[in-house]
Design a protein around this motif. Sequence first.
Motif, mmCIF file in Angstrom:
data_model
loop_
_atom_site.group_PDB
_atom_site.id
_atom_site.type_symbol
_atom_site.label_atom_id
_atom_site.label_comp_id
_atom_site.label_asym_id
_atom_site.label_seq_id
_atom_site.Cartn_x
_atom_site.Cartn_y
_atom_site.Cartn_z
ATOM 1 N N TYR A 209 0.834 -1.207 0.000
ATOM 2 C CA TYR A 209 0.000 0.000 0.000
ATOM 3 C C TYR A 209 0.871 1.260 0.000
ATOM 4 C CZ TYR A 209 -3.678 -3.207 1.674
ATOM 5 O OH TYR A 209 -4.568 -4.241 1.830
ATOM 6 N N PHE A 210 1.919 1.242 0.820
ATOM 7 C CA PHE A 210 2.788 2.413 0.947
ATOM 8 C C PHE A 210 3.514 2.703 -0.363
ATOM 9 C CE2 PHE A 210 6.994 4.202 2.205
ATOM 10 C CZ PHE A 210 6.541 5.426 2.662
ATOM 11 N N PHE A 211 4.042 1.651 -1.003
ATOM 12 C CA PHE A 211 4.739 1.857 -2.267
ATOM 13 C C PHE A 211 3.773 2.287 -3.363
ATOM 14 C CE2 PHE A 211 8.276 -0.177 -0.216
ATOM 15 C CZ PHE A 211 9.394 0.256 -0.918
ATOM 16 N N ALA A 212 2.531 1.775 -3.335
ATOM 17 C CA ALA A 212 1.532 2.216 -4.312
ATOM 18 C C ALA A 212 1.216 3.694 -4.137
ATOM 19 C CB ALA A 212 0.264 1.375 -4.183
ATOM 20 N N LEU A 213 1.135 4.155 -2.894
ATOM 21 C CA LEU A 213 0.884 5.569 -2.620
ATOM 22 C C LEU A 213 2.035 6.436 -3.127
ATOM 23 C CD1 LEU A 213 -0.857 7.756 -1.262
ATOM 24 C CD2 LEU A 213 0.385 7.300 0.862
ATOM 25 N N LEU A 214 3.275 6.014 -2.853
ATOM 26 C CA LEU A 214 4.425 6.777 -3.330
ATOM 27 C C LEU A 214 4.464 6.817 -4.859
ATOM 28 C CD1 LEU A 214 7.286 5.612 -0.911
ATOM 29 C CD2 LEU A 214 5.972 7.733 -0.834
ATOM 30 N N LEU A 215 4.159 5.688 -5.489
ATOM 31 C CA LEU A 215 4.128 5.659 -6.952
ATOM 32 C C LEU A 215 3.066 6.610 -7.485
ATOM 33 C CD1 LEU A 215 5.164 4.394 -9.572
ATOM 34 C CD2 LEU A 215 3.448 2.588 -9.275
ATOM 35 N N GLY A 216 1.923 6.665 -6.823
ATOM 36 C CA GLY A 216 0.877 7.601 -7.243
ATOM 37 C C GLY A 216 1.310 9.047 -7.121
ATOM 38 N N LEU A 217 2.061 9.372 -6.069
ATOM 39 C CA LEU A 217 2.545 10.746 -5.896
ATOM 40 C C LEU A 217 3.519 11.137 -6.999
ATOM 41 C CD1 LEU A 217 3.058 10.766 -2.020
ATOM 42 C CD2 LEU A 217 1.360 12.073 -3.307
ATOM 43 N N VAL A 218 4.396 10.212 -7.387
ATOM 44 C CA VAL A 218 5.331 10.499 -8.479
ATOM 45 C C VAL A 218 4.569 10.640 -9.795
ATOM 46 C CG1 VAL A 218 7.330 9.666 -9.767
ATOM 47 C CG2 VAL A 218 7.210 9.310 -7.289
ATOM 48 N N THR A 219 3.552 9.806 -9.995
ATOM 49 C CA THR A 219 2.767 9.852 -11.228
ATOM 50 C C THR A 219 2.043 11.184 -11.380
ATOM 51 O OG1 THR A 219 2.465 7.460 -11.084
ATOM 52 C CG2 THR A 219 0.990 8.646 -12.550
ATOM 53 N N VAL A 220 1.680 11.811 -10.268
ATOM 54 C CA VAL A 220 1.022 13.117 -10.308
ATOM 55 C C VAL A 220 1.845 14.118 -11.113
ATOM 56 C CG1 VAL A 220 0.476 15.122 -8.868
ATOM 57 C CG2 VAL A 220 -0.336 12.859 -8.218
ATOM 58 N N VAL A 221 3.162 14.064 -10.975
ATOM 59 C CA VAL A 221 4.048 14.970 -11.706
ATOM 60 C C VAL A 221 4.430 14.382 -13.063
ATOM 61 C CG1 VAL A 221 6.254 16.204 -11.635
ATOM 62 C CG2 VAL A 221 4.943 15.860 -9.538
ATOM 63 N N ASP A 222 4.680 13.089 -13.104
ATOM 64 C CA ASP A 222 5.182 12.455 -14.324
ATOM 65 C C ASP A 222 4.168 12.489 -15.458
ATOM 66 O OD1 ASP A 222 7.296 10.442 -15.545
ATOM 67 O OD2 ASP A 222 5.318 9.532 -15.866
ATOM 68 N N ASN A 223 2.904 12.239 -15.157
ATOM 69 C CA ASN A 223 1.919 12.087 -16.219
ATOM 70 C C ASN A 223 1.693 13.366 -17.026
ATOM 71 O OD1 ASN A 223 -0.295 11.155 -17.798
ATOM 72 N ND2 ASN A 223 -0.797 9.688 -16.197
ATOM 73 N N PRO A 224 1.357 14.504 -16.408
ATOM 74 C CA PRO A 224 1.187 15.717 -17.232
ATOM 75 C C PRO A 224 2.482 16.164 -17.889
ATOM 76 C CG PRO A 224 1.075 16.254 -14.886
ATOM 77 C CD PRO A 224 1.055 14.759 -14.989
#
Length: 533
Positions: A209-224
């Motif tokens: 769960y923790f690593f999924a949350l961190l990955l989501g935070l990075v994706t917030v910047v990476d995707n746009p």
Amino acid sequence: MTAGPTTDTRSAPPPPRPAPPRGETTVTTPAAASATAIRTDDPTNDPAAASAAAADAQAPAPTGLPGNGDDDPDERTAADDTAAQGRAHAAASPTGARFTRPGGMFSSLRVRNYRYYFAGQVVSNTGTWMQRIAQDWLVLSLTGSPFAVGITTAMQFLPMLLFGLFGGVLADRMPKRRLLIYTQGAMGLLAAGLAVLTVGGVVTPYYVYFFALLLGLVTVVDNPTRQAFVSEMVGPKDLANAVSLNAANFQTARLVGPAVAGLLIAAVGSGWAFAVNALSFAAVIGGLLAMREGELRPTPPIAREKGQLREGLRYVKERPELLWPMVLAGFIGTFGFNFPTLLSGFAYDTFKVGAGQYGLLNTAMAIGSLAGALLAARRGVPRLRRLVGAALAFGTLEVVAAFAPDYWTFALLLTLIGIFGLSFNTSVNASLQLATDPEMRGRVMGLLVLVFTGGTPIGAPIVGWVTASYGPRLGLLACGLVSAAAAGVVGLVLARSADLRVRFDLHPGRGGRVVAFVPRTGSARKPELATAC
């Protein structure tokens, strides 16, 4: 604000022409076929620019694979590029959207920097799909609960819902190529960390769960940032093609990655699938580092100031060609793309098939999505009418599929749904980028990612409840009706905003259209929006 994403690179440019006001635009007839560029409301009435644009319209469009023809940027000078940009000026809207002829299914691969990026994404996307499958399987094996798998997915998507707009602001504030190197490196480290914990036998569901949350935070910047960076590699002419090829790349990995992950998990366990994904990011970072900076079209980063997030929202709100496609993307993303919940219901409850045939349903949709991406790559810059039409067809096919009498009919309809769903996805992405000023592109794409994927935590529980309470057929029917109704309403709003009406001509003649959009009063109130439609 800058009129388009390209810049003049000549050492001694001629005296600039006065830029027309924002309300004025350049319109080309549906024929770039007739090779006549028509300039509306242009006080300068520059005949040289018009004749140059007509000459460009008559030139044959390049086709084929990279290396065919003489359009290789490795062999062109900056002066050649700038001259071509100047000739195309008469066919460009104030926001930079050029309604040009398509240059072939793989035209953007002629650009050396994009070839490096595309090759890296082939490897990385495959690794990403491997990790998705391995992550779900790991959580399921640790807990035995599908609900725990849902928590993992929610943890990964929740940051986009909460912070998606801030990611777009960061994309506008920093050089996009450098920012992508950072985000891709961070994703690789997260995959490596999860691999170490899993192979070492100390992983728990809470670690996942923790690593999924961190990955989501990075994706917030990476995707746009990734979305906006495409225009800096290929420019407006090939942007729609590059967006479509990116989608084809992702869908190909969707076919290959899960199969490879299944074999790897069965042979050595989930941890090694995470390790392979960690290594795959080296391909993307290597491609970014190998790019030639002189051939990029970078947008200067904006200075850090207060109110930039509100500025981005206001920018979209004031432009119908951005606002209404964004609204439609929100409805389609929130309700139309809930297939994990729906397909499992159809497989197990409606058609009573096993895991193998359930997998075939996902494969059928992936094949349709890949076909839709490749078909979109053959077209030129998308008009808003194509975007609305794809959304309407997507919703209508979902309604039809809800009444499919048997498994194989349903699988065939899923392939068609995949085609039109991906066509809508690529059309909305390319049309928004081309209609946006470069310094605002990161924020606009951040908002698109937010409404399209950030709605998943909202729509999935609603669709899941309808499916569990009333059956998967009614769940899919509801999703299709919402998507089709949203497309119809947005189409009417856009036509009304542009002061357009539909004209039917059963005998259009050569080069004419049976169905066409024409101004109600002889001249549209908003020529720029009318041109985009």
